[in-house]
Design a protein around this motif. Structure first.
Motif, PDB file in Angstrom:
ATOM      1  N   GLY A  40      56.136  44.299  10.472  1.00 55.12           N
ATOM      2  CA  GLY A  40      55.013  44.604   9.591  1.00 55.12           C
ATOM      3  C   GLY A  40      55.402  45.034   8.186  1.00 55.12           C
ATOM      4  N   LYS A  41      56.676  44.937   7.821  1.00 53.54           N
ATOM      5  CA  LYS A  41      57.125  45.426   6.517  1.00 53.54           C
ATOM      6  C   LYS A  41      56.495  44.645   5.365  1.00 53.54           C
ATOM      7  N   THR A  42      56.624  43.319   5.403  1.00 55.28           N
ATOM      8  CA  THR A  42      56.065  42.500   4.328  1.00 55.28           C
ATOM      9  C   THR A  42      54.548  42.589   4.317  1.00 55.28           C
ATOM     10  N   THR A  43      53.929  42.650   5.471  1.00 52.13           N
ATOM     11  CA  THR A  43      52.478  42.798   5.536  1.00 52.13           C
ATOM     12  C   THR A  43      52.040  44.075   4.841  1.00 52.13           C
ATOM     13  N   LEU A  44      52.795  45.147   5.007  1.00 47.95           N
ATOM     14  CA  LEU A  44      52.464  46.410   4.355  1.00 47.95           C
ATOM     15  C   LEU A  44      52.519  46.265   2.832  1.00 47.95           C
ATOM     16  N   LEU A  45      53.533  45.550   2.312  1.00 47.60           N
ATOM     17  CA  LEU A  45      53.591  45.301   0.870  1.00 47.60           C
ATOM     18  C   LEU A  45      52.383  44.493   0.407  1.00 47.60           C
ATOM     19  N   ARG A  46      52.014  43.483   1.168  1.00 51.78           N
ATOM     20  CA  ARG A  46      50.885  42.631   0.795  1.00 51.78           C
ATOM     21  C   ARG A  46      49.576  43.420   0.806  1.00 51.78           C
ATOM     22  N   LEU A  47      49.449  44.359   1.710  1.00 50.78           N
ATOM     23  CA  LEU A  47      48.257  45.218   1.739  1.00 50.78           C
ATOM     24  C   LEU A  47      48.195  46.102   0.499  1.00 50.78           C
ATOM     25  N   LEU A  48      49.337  46.658   0.103  1.00 50.74           N
ATOM     26  CA  LEU A  48      49.376  47.475  -1.106  1.00 50.74           C
ATOM     27  C   LEU A  48      49.055  46.648  -2.346  1.00 50.74           C
ATOM     28  N   ALA A  49      49.507  45.405  -2.357  1.00 50.59           N
ATOM     29  CA  ALA A  49      49.285  44.538  -3.512  1.00 50.59           C
ATOM     30  C   ALA A  49      47.877  43.955  -3.551  1.00 50.59           C
ATOM     31  N   GLY A  50      47.123  44.094  -2.465  1.00 47.26           N
ATOM     32  CA  GLY A  50      45.784  43.528  -2.411  1.00 47.26           C
ATOM     33  C   GLY A  50      45.759  42.067  -2.009  1.00 47.26           C
ATOM     34  N   LEU A  51      46.872  41.560  -1.497  1.00 52.28           N
ATOM     35  CA  LEU A  51      46.938  40.167  -1.055  1.00 52.28           C
ATOM     36  C   LEU A  51      46.400  39.989   0.354  1.00 52.28           C
ATOM     37  N   GLU A  52      46.308  41.084   1.096  1.00 50.94           N
ATOM     38  CA  GLU A  52      45.654  41.096   2.394  1.00 50.94           C
ATOM     39  C   GLU A  52      44.795  42.351   2.478  1.00 50.94           C
ATOM     40  N   THR A  53      43.809  42.325   3.367  1.00 51.45           N
ATOM     41  CA  THR A  53      42.886  43.446   3.507  1.00 51.45           C
ATOM     42  C   THR A  53      42.914  43.955   4.944  1.00 51.45           C
ATOM     43  N   PRO A  54      43.098  45.252   5.149  1.00 45.57           N
ATOM     44  CA  PRO A  54      43.152  45.783   6.518  1.00 45.57           C
ATOM     45  C   PRO A  54      41.767  45.867   7.132  1.00 45.57           C
ATOM     46  N   GLY A  55      41.736  46.067   8.454  1.00 42.05           N
ATOM     47  CA  GLY A  55      40.459  46.263   9.131  1.00 42.05           C
ATOM     48  C   GLY A  55      39.801  47.559   8.685  1.00 42.05           C
ATOM     49  N   THR A  56      40.567  48.617   8.643  1.00 46.27           N
ATOM     50  CA  THR A  56      40.119  49.899   8.113  1.00 46.27           C
ATOM     51  C   THR A  56      41.246  50.468   7.267  1.00 46.27           C
ATOM     52  N   GLY A  57      40.895  51.286   6.284  1.00 45.91           N
ATOM     53  CA  GLY A  57      41.976  51.878   5.522  1.00 45.91           C
ATOM     54  C   GLY A  57      41.575  52.461   4.195  1.00 45.91           C
ATOM     55  N   HIS A  58      42.569  53.142   3.600  1.00 40.94           N
ATOM     56  CA  HIS A  58      42.393  53.834   2.321  1.00 40.94           C
ATOM     57  C   HIS A  58      43.729  53.791   1.588  1.00 40.94           C
TER      58      HIS A  58
END
Length: 274
Positions: A40-58
């Motif tokens: 999940g490392k790269t996915t975490l970067l993509r979430l921070l960058a706004g390239l992916e959106t989580p189900g829930t989060g802040h």
């Protein structure tokens, strides 16, 4: 301070589960994300960058909300102050080195473009196109392009993976110097211990989408380093330095990142300090 609290369904090698991460990252820190492939490392970067959106989060960066699913807030990648360096650099093949960096620069930042070209040692190559550059040179261009907007958060996804040892060492030295001079909060994804030990002041290990360990590092370059828990942390007004004590050691630093450490945090120290 960067505050991250996200949950996202994901298919891991071991089966379906959730990427579930809660982290607070100190401004100016360099955090390494490590762990097995597919954790999940790269996915975490993509979430921070706004390239992916989580189900829930802040996600909150320096008191500005980038993402809050409960409030319907989700800034686009362009609205987030992000610099992103990929393993494959993603340079424009039809542009020169200078043009690639200038493309990302805000208006009126010509002096900053020149500063980064000098800092990354790219002056001899400013009129070359990426096809004429080595892998290490292309990564230097990608790093300069990522920094030219003075981002609040720099994301590095395996930037050394395709480089030989000489190029990797040069890029590590340059990255360490730029990080120290600019103070950009940085997250580095790497599978290589030498990159982590040379650069990171914190190491977060992900396994199947969860944080398995979270380690602070005081000293990097010695095989004699050991891991201990902080038993006391105070600010010495006379010295104008932070004081950290473990069961065996007392160390000092003026690094403002130390203000965010707490009793019970795990740190790595060099046994020669005892």
């Amino acid at each position: 301070m960067i505050k991250l609290d996200i949950t996202m369904p994901r298919l891991f090698a071991e089966g379906a589960s959730e990427l579930q991460v809660q982290l607070d990252l100190e401004t100016g820190s360099l955090t390494a994300l490590v762990g097995p492939s597919g954790s999940g490392k790269t996915t975490l970067l993509r979430l921070l960058a706004g390239l992916e959106t989580p189900g829930t989060g802040h996600i909150e960066v320096n008191e500005t909300i980038w993402l809050d699913k409960s409030q319907g807030i989700n800034r686009t990648p362009q609205q987030r102050s992000i610099g992103y360096v990929f393993q494959d650099t993603g340079l424009f093949p039809n542009m020169t080195v200078r043009e690639n960096i200038q493309y990302a620069a805000p208006a009126g930042r010509e002096a900053l473009v020149d500063e980064l070209i000098e800092a990354t040692g790219l002056e001899p190559f400013v009129n070359q196109k990426p096809v004429r550059l080595s892998g290490g040179q292309r990564q230097r261009v990608a790093l300069a392009r990522a920094l030219v907007r003075r981002p609040q958060l720099l994301l590095l996804d395996e930037p050394f993976a395709a480089l030989d040892e000489v190029a990797s060492q040069m890029l590590r030295q340059m990255l360490r110097q730029l990080h120290q001079n600019w103070g950009t909060t940085t997250i580095l994804v790497s599978h290589h211990e030498v990159d982590v030990q040379a650069l990171a002041d914190r190491v977060v290990r992900l396994v199947q989408g969860r944080i398995q360990s979270d380690e602070r590092i005081v000293d990097r370059g010695s095989d004699s380093s050991i891991r201990e828990l902080i038993t006391r942390i105070d600010y010495d007004e006379a010295r104008q330095q932070w004081v950290i004590e473990t069961t065996t050691t007392q160390v000092y630093s003026s690094n403002p990142v130390w203000a965010n450490w707490r009793v019970g945090d795990s740190i790595r120290i060099d046994s020669s300090l005892k």
